[in-house]
Design an enzyme around this catalytic site. Structure first.
Site, PDB file in Angstrom:
ATOM      1  CE  LYS A   1      18.669  42.701  61.643  1.00 36.70           C
ATOM      2  NZ  LYS A   1      18.544  43.856  62.391  1.00 36.70           N
TER       3      LYS A   1
ATOM      4  CD  GLU B   1      13.805  42.910  65.822  1.00 37.44           C
ATOM      5  OE1 GLU B   1      13.718  42.931  64.635  1.00 37.44           O
ATOM      6  OE2 GLU B   1      13.894  42.102  66.784  1.00 37.44           O
TER       7      GLU B   1
ATOM      8  NE  ARG C   1      14.981  43.507  52.791  1.00 37.42           N
ATOM      9  CZ  ARG C   1      14.959  43.558  54.228  1.00 37.42           C
ATOM     10  NH1 ARG C   1      13.863  44.263  54.683  1.00 37.42           N
ATOM     11  NH2 ARG C   1      15.858  43.298  55.169  1.00 37.42           N
TER      12      ARG C   1
HETATM   13  P1  ATP Z   1      16.844  41.772  58.460  1.00 39.41           P
HETATM   14  O1  ATP Z   1      15.913  40.984  57.794  1.00 39.41           O
HETATM   15  O2  ATP Z   1      18.381  41.669  57.901  1.00 39.41           O
HETATM   16  O3  ATP Z   1      16.943  41.552  59.922  1.00 39.41           O
HETATM   17  P2  ATP Z   1      15.724  44.126  58.900  1.00 39.41           P
HETATM   18  O4  ATP Z   1      15.208  44.956  58.115  1.00 39.41           O
HETATM   19  O5  ATP Z   1      14.848  43.340  59.921  1.00 39.41           O
HETATM   20  O6  ATP Z   1      16.734  43.304  58.320  1.00 39.41           O
HETATM   21  P3  ATP Z   1      16.282  45.944  61.087  1.00 39.41           P
HETATM   22  O7  ATP Z   1      17.472  45.918  61.872  1.00 39.41           O
HETATM   23  O8  ATP Z   1      14.867  45.961  61.407  1.00 39.41           O
HETATM   24  O9  ATP Z   1      16.616  44.959  59.890  1.00 39.41           O
HETATM   25  O10 ATP Z   1      16.546  47.448  59.905  1.00 39.41           O
HETATM   26  C1  ATP Z   1      17.028  48.457  60.288  1.00 39.41           C
HETATM   27  C2  ATP Z   1      16.677  49.558  59.170  1.00 39.41           C
HETATM   28  O11 ATP Z   1      17.628  49.148  58.176  1.00 39.41           O
HETATM   29  C3  ATP Z   1      15.164  49.336  58.694  1.00 39.41           C
HETATM   30  O12 ATP Z   1      15.068  50.600  58.442  1.00 39.41           O
HETATM   31  C4  ATP Z   1      15.530  48.476  57.429  1.00 39.41           C
HETATM   32  O13 ATP Z   1      14.480  48.907  56.538  1.00 39.41           O
HETATM   33  C5  ATP Z   1      16.842  48.752  57.110  1.00 39.41           C
HETATM   34  N1  ATP Z   1      17.317  47.595  55.918  1.00 39.41           N
HETATM   35  C6  ATP Z   1      17.380  46.498  56.475  1.00 39.41           C
HETATM   36  N2  ATP Z   1      17.834  45.559  55.512  1.00 39.41           N
HETATM   37  C7  ATP Z   1      17.824  46.326  54.594  1.00 39.41           C
HETATM   38  C8  ATP Z   1      18.346  46.172  53.093  1.00 39.41           C
HETATM   39  N3  ATP Z   1      18.340  44.875  52.450  1.00 39.41           N
HETATM   40  N4  ATP Z   1      18.335  47.092  52.124  1.00 39.41           N
HETATM   41  C9  ATP Z   1      17.920  48.311  52.915  1.00 39.41           C
HETATM   42  N5  ATP Z   1      17.513  48.808  53.862  1.00 39.41           N
HETATM   43  C10 ATP Z   1      17.658  47.557  54.761  1.00 39.41           C
HETATM   44 MG    MG Z   2      13.434  43.554  61.551  1.00 44.74          MG
END
Ligand code: ATP
Ligand code: MG
Length: 557
Positions: free
Chosen positions: A272, A38, A262
């Site tokens: 983020k 995102e 994660r």
């Molecule tokens: P954040 O909470 O930091 O915004 P998010 O999962 O909402 O993380 P996205 O941009 O939606 O962030 O994630 C893009 C991809 O990265 C998704 O497939 C997500 O599952 C993966 N991802 C994000 N954070 C992690 C993590 N800590 N470990 C492994 N994969 C991750």
């Molecule tokens: Mg997200």
């Protein structure tokens, strides 16, 4: 997990097992994955794990990986983030097959929603979000449908078209799937598919005022792109039932969702939203502050893409949430830098050494030093030597204990790539601070052609006073004082380490560093690994400490 195991010995992770079985059975001829960020912030180390996994699988098994921006939330997203994300993935060393945006599917997604309405599987609900939440029931108690669920297909089609046309205000209506209000999975209790949001979108502008929810965009986008293995993190396990339900009811390409844990690291936060707070509230100097666990921060800090990939690869993936010791990542960084970093000498806290018997007091000579003893092709460089040099203040002791092998009155040490010197006299100011060390040198002891026969145990780094250049050094410590700030009581920001940045305004460096380039890596002899920082200008060089020389991580710790 063992860091000493060879790559070849690593057993397959559970996704590799699934993919190998799928390819062997002929379920798929080729696989397709996607990385779906995102664009609401900069990528962090958790994303790096997901990138290495998704791109790594198609690299290993053939097939391709899409980069799909999951840009269904107009409010938090921005093109700055889109650009940084692309930049970070490229820097990590991966190439996507297609650059795609969920927002490009808005028309197709709208049509899918219409299909569901026509099948009697979706309805427009006028209830407030509070009422909807209340009617959902609890995990132990079934929810109940309201009167809006009884609307006719025709009425729903009209209302949904009116929602799109902008007839209603934010929150006045939503589109819901008609699934099962008694499902033990709360997400199946007539989940929201669309909401009204009169907001400007960074790509579609003002074309839309209704936006699909995550659950009604993600799986459908996977299907449109014919993703075979849609990999996400564990919190989406309960969403899989809805993911499958929508694909089945819409009769679209059957992508499959798989979940892994994660990746979290100690002494930092990996979200983020939290990282954005650190940036906005100026606890750090920006998303790419070298203390940040962002890919851009690690890049600026001097981490190499190779070491990050190796870390992700060797540590593998888990099915249970876990926190990995940051020093394990540092171990891989150090291992990689040792092979590629050029050695340079830099004195952080100088004390002057005058070599009284140096032939010509104005004389100087160029000595030769290896750039990297670990790299046979690393070459050599010239290091100027003269009768006045700086050594590290902490490398001298007036009254040393036994077995002190650095410089002390009457004692000898070797100057790296140069000569053996002996301390003859200590000069101090009125406060007793040492201002100068008078030494003699042994002319026959030159490194590489030493015929002196003298054995010394200590070797010190040094720089010639008149040839030295100055540079600012930034040394970093953990950004947080506790291992897992997110799980502590109160606000995570209360656990910020106030001493995570130490600046040395003017260190003295050998002149070869004058030509340092941003993508070069250095080992400052006996000090650690360093990289030129983007704050460097012609008026002053700035170096970031990437990581120290010592291996803080012990196997089995
Ligand atoms: P954040 O909470 O930091 O915004 P998010 O999962 O909402 O993380 P996205 O941009 O939606 O962030 O994630 C893009 C991809 O990265 C998704 O497939 C997500 O599952 C993966 N991802 C994000 N954070 C992690 C993590 N800590 N470990 C492994 N994969 C991750
Ligand atoms: Mg997200």
């Amino acid at each position: 997990m063992s860091t000493t195991a060879n790559k070849e010995e690593r057993s397959l992770n559970f996704l590799e097992e699934i993919i190998e079985a799928d390819l062997a059975s002929g379920k798929y001829k080729t696989i397709m994955t996607r990385f779906p960020p995102e664009p609401n912030g900069y990528l962090h180390m958790g994303h790096a794990t997901s990138i290495c996994l998704n791109f790594g699988l198609t690299k290993k098994y053939g097939g391709s990986t899409n980069l799909r921006f999951d840009d269904t939330n107009p409010v938090t997203e921005d093109t700055e983030y889109v650009e940084s994300i692309k930049n970070d993935i490229k820097w990590l060393g991966f190439e996507w097959a297609n650059e795609l945006y969920a927002s490009d599917y808005f028309e197709q997604l709208y049509n899918m929603a219409v299909t569901l309405i026509k099948k009697g599987l979706a309805y427009v609900d006028d209830s407030s979000s509070e009422a909807i939440a209340e009617q959902k029931g609890t995990p132990t108690q079934a929810g109940r449908r309201n009167e809006y669920a009884e609307r006719s297909i025709e009425e729903n089609l009209q209302l949904f078209a009116d929602m799109r046309a902008g007839k209603y205000k934010d929150g006045e209506k939503v589109l819901r799937a008609k699934v099962d209000m008694a499902s033990p999975n709360m997400l199946m209790r007539d989940p929201l598919l669309y909401r009204i949001k009169h907001a400007h979108h960074h790509r579609t502008g003002d074309t839309w005022c209704i936006y699909p929810m995550y659950d009604f965009a993600h799986g459908q986008s996977d299907s449109i792109e014919k993703i075979t293995h849609s990999i996400c993190t564990l919190e989406f396990v309960p969403h899989r039932e809805l993911y499958d339900w929508l694909i089945k009811k819409l009769e679209i390409y059957p992508s499959h969702q798989y979940e892994f844990a994660r990746r979290n690291l100690t002494y930092t936060v990996m979200s983020k939203r939290k990282l954005l707070q650190l940036v906005n509230e100026k606890h750090v100097a920006g998303w790419d502050d070298p203390r940040m666990p962002t890919i851009s921060g690690m890049r600026r800090r001097g981490y190499t893409p190779e070491s990050i990939r190796e870390f992700c690869d060797r540590i593998g993936i888990a099915k249970r949430d876990n926190v990995v010791d940051i020093s394990l990542l540092e171990f891989f960084v150090r291992e990689d830098l040792n092979k590629r970093a050029q050695r340079r000498m830099v004195v952080f806290d100088p004390v002057k050494v005058v070599i009284t018997n140096y032939a010509d007091p104005d004389g100087e000579e160029l000595l030769t030093s290896e750039n990297n003893p670990e790299d046979p092709n690393g070459g050599t460089r010239e290091v100027p030597f003269s009768n006045e040099i700086y050594i590290e203040r902490e490398d001298f002791m007036e009254n040393p204990p036994k077995k002190y092998f650095r410089l002390a009155p009457g004692q000898m040490v070797r100057l790296k790539s140069a000569y053996i010197i002996k301390c003859e006299e200590v000069i101090k100011d009125e406060n007793g601070t040492v201002t100068e060390l008078r030494c003699t040198y042994i002319p026959e002891s030159k490194s590489g052609s030493d015929t002196s026969g003298i054995q010394v145990k200590g070797t010190l780094h040094w720089v010639s006073v008149k040839h030295a250049i100055t540079a600012e050094i930034r040394e970093y410590d953990r950004l947080f004082k506790v291992e897992d700030p997110s799980s502590e009581e109160g606000d995570f920001k209360e656990y910020i380490n106030p001493d995570s940045l130490k600046v040395i305004r003017a260190a003295y460096a050998e002149p070869a560093l004058k030509n340092a380039h941003y993508d070069e890596r250095f080992q400052f002899v006996r000090k650690g690994y360093f990289v030129l920082d983007k704050d460097s200008s012609t008026s002053g060089m700035v170096f970031n400490k990437t990581v120290g020389l010592k291996d803080g991580w012990k196997a089995g710790k």
